[in-house]
Write a protein that holds these residues in place. Structure first.
Motif, PDB file in Angstrom:
ATOM      1  N   VAL A  98     -34.955  34.181 -24.593  1.00 15.89           N
ATOM      2  CA  VAL A  98     -34.392  34.982 -23.502  1.00 15.89           C
ATOM      3  C   VAL A  98     -32.861  34.844 -23.541  1.00 15.89           C
ATOM      4  N   ASN A  99     -32.176  35.991 -23.550  1.00 18.21           N
ATOM      5  CA  ASN A  99     -30.707  35.967 -23.571  1.00 18.21           C
ATOM      6  C   ASN A  99     -30.182  35.903 -22.148  1.00 18.21           C
ATOM      7  N   VAL A 100     -29.945  34.699 -21.667  1.00 16.78           N
ATOM      8  CA  VAL A 100     -29.430  34.540 -20.310  1.00 16.78           C
ATOM      9  C   VAL A 100     -27.938  34.861 -20.326  1.00 16.78           C
ATOM     10  N   ASP A 101     -27.513  35.620 -19.326  1.00 15.81           N
ATOM     11  CA  ASP A 101     -26.105  36.025 -19.306  1.00 15.81           C
ATOM     12  C   ASP A 101     -25.384  35.324 -18.163  1.00 15.81           C
ATOM     13  N   MET A 102     -25.492  35.864 -16.931  1.00 14.09           N
ATOM     14  CA  MET A 102     -24.785  35.248 -15.805  1.00 14.09           C
ATOM     15  C   MET A 102     -25.681  34.200 -15.135  1.00 14.09           C
ATOM     16  N   ILE A 103     -25.043  33.162 -14.579  1.00  8.63           N
ATOM     17  CA  ILE A 103     -25.817  32.116 -13.883  1.00  8.63           C
ATOM     18  C   ILE A 103     -25.100  31.757 -12.578  1.00  8.63           C
ATOM     19  N   VAL A 104     -25.850  31.655 -11.488  1.00 11.08           N
ATOM     20  CA  VAL A 104     -25.274  31.147 -10.238  1.00 11.08           C
ATOM     21  C   VAL A 104     -26.230  30.133  -9.629  1.00 11.08           C
ATOM     22  N   GLN A 105     -25.635  29.129  -9.033  1.00 16.08           N
ATOM     23  CA  GLN A 105     -26.438  28.084  -8.399  1.00 16.08           C
ATOM     24  C   GLN A 105     -25.903  27.884  -6.979  1.00 16.08           C
ATOM     25  N   ASN A 106     -26.813  27.928  -6.000  1.00 15.43           N
ATOM     26  CA  ASN A 106     -26.416  27.710  -4.602  1.00 15.43           C
ATOM     27  C   ASN A 106     -27.087  26.458  -4.097  1.00 15.43           C
ATOM     28  N   ILE A 107     -26.281  25.494  -3.689  1.00 13.42           N
ATOM     29  CA  ILE A 107     -26.903  24.245  -3.243  1.00 13.42           C
ATOM     30  C   ILE A 107     -27.019  24.220  -1.724  1.00 13.42           C
ATOM     31  N   SER A 108     -28.156  23.776  -1.231  1.00 14.46           N
ATOM     32  CA  SER A 108     -28.299  23.598   0.217  1.00 14.46           C
ATOM     33  C   SER A 108     -29.156  22.355   0.456  1.00 14.46           C
ATOM     34  N   GLU A 109     -29.364  22.026   1.717  1.00 12.72           N
ATOM     35  CA  GLU A 109     -30.182  20.846   2.019  1.00 12.72           C
ATOM     36  C   GLU A 109     -31.524  21.284   2.567  1.00 12.72           C
ATOM     37  N   LYS A 110     -32.554  20.487   2.290  1.00 14.69           N
ATOM     38  CA  LYS A 110     -33.874  20.839   2.810  1.00 14.69           C
ATOM     39  C   LYS A 110     -34.512  19.569   3.362  1.00 14.69           C
ATOM     40  N   ASP A 111     -35.179  19.745   4.490  1.00 23.06           N
ATOM     41  CA  ASP A 111     -35.838  18.599   5.118  1.00 23.06           C
ATOM     42  C   ASP A 111     -37.270  18.512   4.583  1.00 23.06           C
ATOM     43  N   LEU A 112     -37.552  17.456   3.850  1.00 23.22           N
ATOM     44  CA  LEU A 112     -38.914  17.274   3.320  1.00 23.22           C
ATOM     45  C   LEU A 112     -39.599  16.191   4.149  1.00 23.22           C
ATOM     46  N   GLY A 113     -40.126  16.544   5.321  1.00 24.79           N
ATOM     47  CA  GLY A 113     -40.824  15.594   6.189  1.00 24.79           C
ATOM     48  C   GLY A 113     -39.973  14.387   6.547  1.00 24.79           C
ATOM     49  N   GLY A 114     -38.744  14.642   7.045  1.00 25.93           N
ATOM     50  CA  GLY A 114     -37.880  13.545   7.463  1.00 25.93           C
ATOM     51  C   GLY A 114     -36.899  13.116   6.386  1.00 25.93           C
ATOM     52  N   ARG A 115     -37.188  13.446   5.123  1.00 25.19           N
ATOM     53  CA  ARG A 115     -36.268  13.068   4.041  1.00 25.19           C
ATOM     54  C   ARG A 115     -35.451  14.309   3.665  1.00 25.19           C
ATOM     55  N   THR A 116     -34.102  14.192   3.706  1.00 25.81           N
ATOM     56  CA  THR A 116     -33.268  15.343   3.360  1.00 25.81           C
ATOM     57  C   THR A 116     -32.957  15.306   1.866  1.00 25.81           C
ATOM     58  N   VAL A 117     -33.282  16.398   1.185  1.00 28.20           N
ATOM     59  CA  VAL A 117     -32.960  16.447  -0.247  1.00 28.20           C
ATOM     60  C   VAL A 117     -32.065  17.660  -0.512  1.00 28.20           C
ATOM     61  N   ASN A 118     -31.265  17.549  -1.557  1.00 21.89           N
ATOM     62  CA  ASN A 118     -30.473  18.701  -1.984  1.00 21.89           C
ATOM     63  C   ASN A 118     -31.364  19.616  -2.805  1.00 21.89           C
ATOM     64  N   VAL A 119     -31.344  20.882  -2.448  1.00 23.19           N
ATOM     65  CA  VAL A 119     -32.101  21.855  -3.240  1.00 23.19           C
ATOM     66  C   VAL A 119     -31.136  22.948  -3.694  1.00 23.19           C
ATOM     67  N   THR A 120     -31.579  23.678  -4.690  1.00 22.04           N
ATOM     68  CA  THR A 120     -30.728  24.754  -5.183  1.00 22.04           C
ATOM     69  C   THR A 120     -31.571  25.990  -5.441  1.00 22.04           C
ATOM     70  N   ASP A 121     -30.953  27.159  -5.244  1.00 24.18           N
ATOM     71  CA  ASP A 121     -31.548  28.409  -5.732  1.00 24.18           C
ATOM     72  C   ASP A 121     -30.805  28.721  -7.021  1.00 24.18           C
TER      73      ASP A 121
END
Ligand code: ADP
Ligand code: ASP
Ligand code: MG
Length: 419
Positions: free
Chosen positions: A292-315
């Motif tokens: 697959v020829n990937v061209d543009m890439i963007v990553q958005n980081i946000s926080e998510k609450d996983l049952g009391g534990r906050t983790v960084n997630v990204t789209d």
């Protein structure tokens, strides 16, 4: 003898009358004292028809047989062009790739040149032949199978022959009279450029301007081939068309010299990927392996609450050619099933297009991005992804706004005027 390479694209050899017209142009150069290598494409529409036949016969086709079939269009025009020249008393013969032999890698449907030995063609020139008509787009692999160079590949055949034979110039005859500030089919305000720098042409080609295949510009730049684009439908002379040359040979140019577009794009987003070291490699590794020829890439980081534990997630969003979406989806779903990556959802948008502005002047001028984004905003065009390099800015937008965006940017950078 001085030597010229003259390449005629599909519309320039679309029927016998057009072949006759192209042959007249070749004859004129022979009369001026040149030996000529003519590179021909298949008649327009032929390669598409051949590709269609292959896909209907075998959806997951063997690429070696694909090449055997789709290379054949050029064989027909090479023979017809040689015959037409002979009828005009010009000593000419045709050459298929394997007869030269044009040696390429075995990457079927996207092969690259390994070498173009001169001996066979030189021997024929020495015998008194004035023209070698070579089938473009094709070669032969180390395994002895027929290969093709990717769509638009006859441009690259032409430049490679110009380099191998130290041609005085490589003339690419096509259905437009040169390289324009943007595709003249999109806006009548597009302006023909007398000269364009290799680097700008390289960016424009790789961002979708199909007037030259990207690889042909790369080769011209590397081997310093004098490359010219001009019309096969008009009377032309040494000053016609657009010369692709070193940036030092261009006196003055604008900050932005052209606008390119590519309509065959898709955007894919992996929703809610856990953000940890190695996650990008875990995503883009399988995509690369799947071709697959990937061209543009963007990553958005946000926080998510996983049952009391906050983790960084990204789209994680990326773009790729629209015909590779199925392959990309399979690669990512397989990686998820194997536990190599975790994500909540995989969303694809196949109705997007990429529009780009290109100019070497961007290296020393600021504000291009701001002007570009303002112009798009003024027309209500929403930007989905942005990518920049030293001499280009690209945006991904809804495909329905593509023509509007090209026109708006052409106006915003005043490309219809030279100064
Ligand atoms: P050929 O069959 O001769 O190889 P192509 O169709 O591959 O011709 O390329 C020529 C076409 O490229 C033109 O008809 C035009 O629509 C398109 N094109 C896209 N961008 C540009 C540009 N910046 N300048 C000139 N032509 C362009
Ligand atoms: N005939 C081939 C194609 O249509 C190669 C070319 O014309 O450059 O892609
Ligand atoms: Mg072409």
């Amino acid at each position: 003898m001085p030597l010229l390479v003259m390449k005629f694209g599909g519309t320039s050899v679309a029927d016998l009358a057009r072949i006759q017209n192209a042959a007249q142009k070749v004859k004129r150069e022979v009369e001026r004292g040149y030996d000529v290598i003519v590179i021909v494409s298949a008649m327009s529409g032929k390669t598409n028809e051949l590709v269609g036949w292959v896909e209907q016969t075998s959806p997951l086709f063997d690429a070696r047989e694909y090449d055997a079939v789709v290379s054949s269009g050029e064989n027909v025009t090479a023979g017809l062009m040689a015959l037409t020249l002979q009828e005009m008393d010009v000593p000419a013969r045709s050459w298929q790739g394997w007869q030269v032999p044009i040696q390429t890698t075995s990457a079927h449907s996207a092969a690259r040149f390994l070498s173009i030995p001169r001996e066979n063609i030189d021997a024929k020139f020495a015998e008194g032949f004035k023209v070698a008509v070579v089938a473009g787009f094709q070669g032969v692999s180390p395994e002895g199978r027929i290969t093709t160079l990717g769509r638009g590949g006859s441009d690259t055949t032409a430049v490679a022959f110009a380099a191998a034979f130290s041609a005085e110039r490589c003339d690419i005859y096509t259905d437009v009279d040169g390289v324009y500030t943007t595709d003249p089919r999109i806006t009548a305000k597009a302006r023909k450029l007398d000269k364009i720098a290799y680097e700008e042409m390289l960016e424009l080609a790789s961002l979708g301007a199909k007037v030259l295949q990207t690889r042909s510009v790369e080769l011209a730049m590397r081997y310093n081939v004098r490359l010219r684009v001009l019309s096969s439908f008009e009377d032309t002379d040494e000053t016609s068309g657009t010369l692709v040359c070193d940036e030092d040979d261009i006196m003055e140019s604008k900050v932005v010299s052209g606008v390119a577009y590519s309509r065959d794009e898709a955007k894919m987003t992996l929703v809610t990927v856990e953000d940890r070291p190695g996650v990008a490699a875990a995503i883009f590794g399988p995509l690369a392996e799947a071709g697959v020829n990937v061209d543009m890439i963007v990553q958005n980081i946000s926080e998510k609450d996983l049952g009391g534990r906050t983790v960084n997630v990204t789209d994680m969003t990326f773009s790729c050619p629209v015909n590779q979406v199925a392959r990309a989806r399979k690669a990512l779903e397989d990686a998820k099933a194997a536990g190599a990556i975790m994500y909540d959802d995989l969303v694809s948008d196949t109705d997007v297009a990429k529009v780009s502005v290109v100019g070497i002047g961007m290296r020393s001028h600021t504000g291009v991005a701001a002007t570009m984004f303002k112009a798009l905003a003024a027309d209500g065009v929403n930007i989905k992804v942005i990518a920049t390099s030293e001499i280009k800015i690209s945006v991904l937008i809804d495909r329905k706004y593509m023509e509007l965006a090209v026109q708006a940017l052409h106006d915003a950078f005043a490309l219809e005027t030279a100064n």
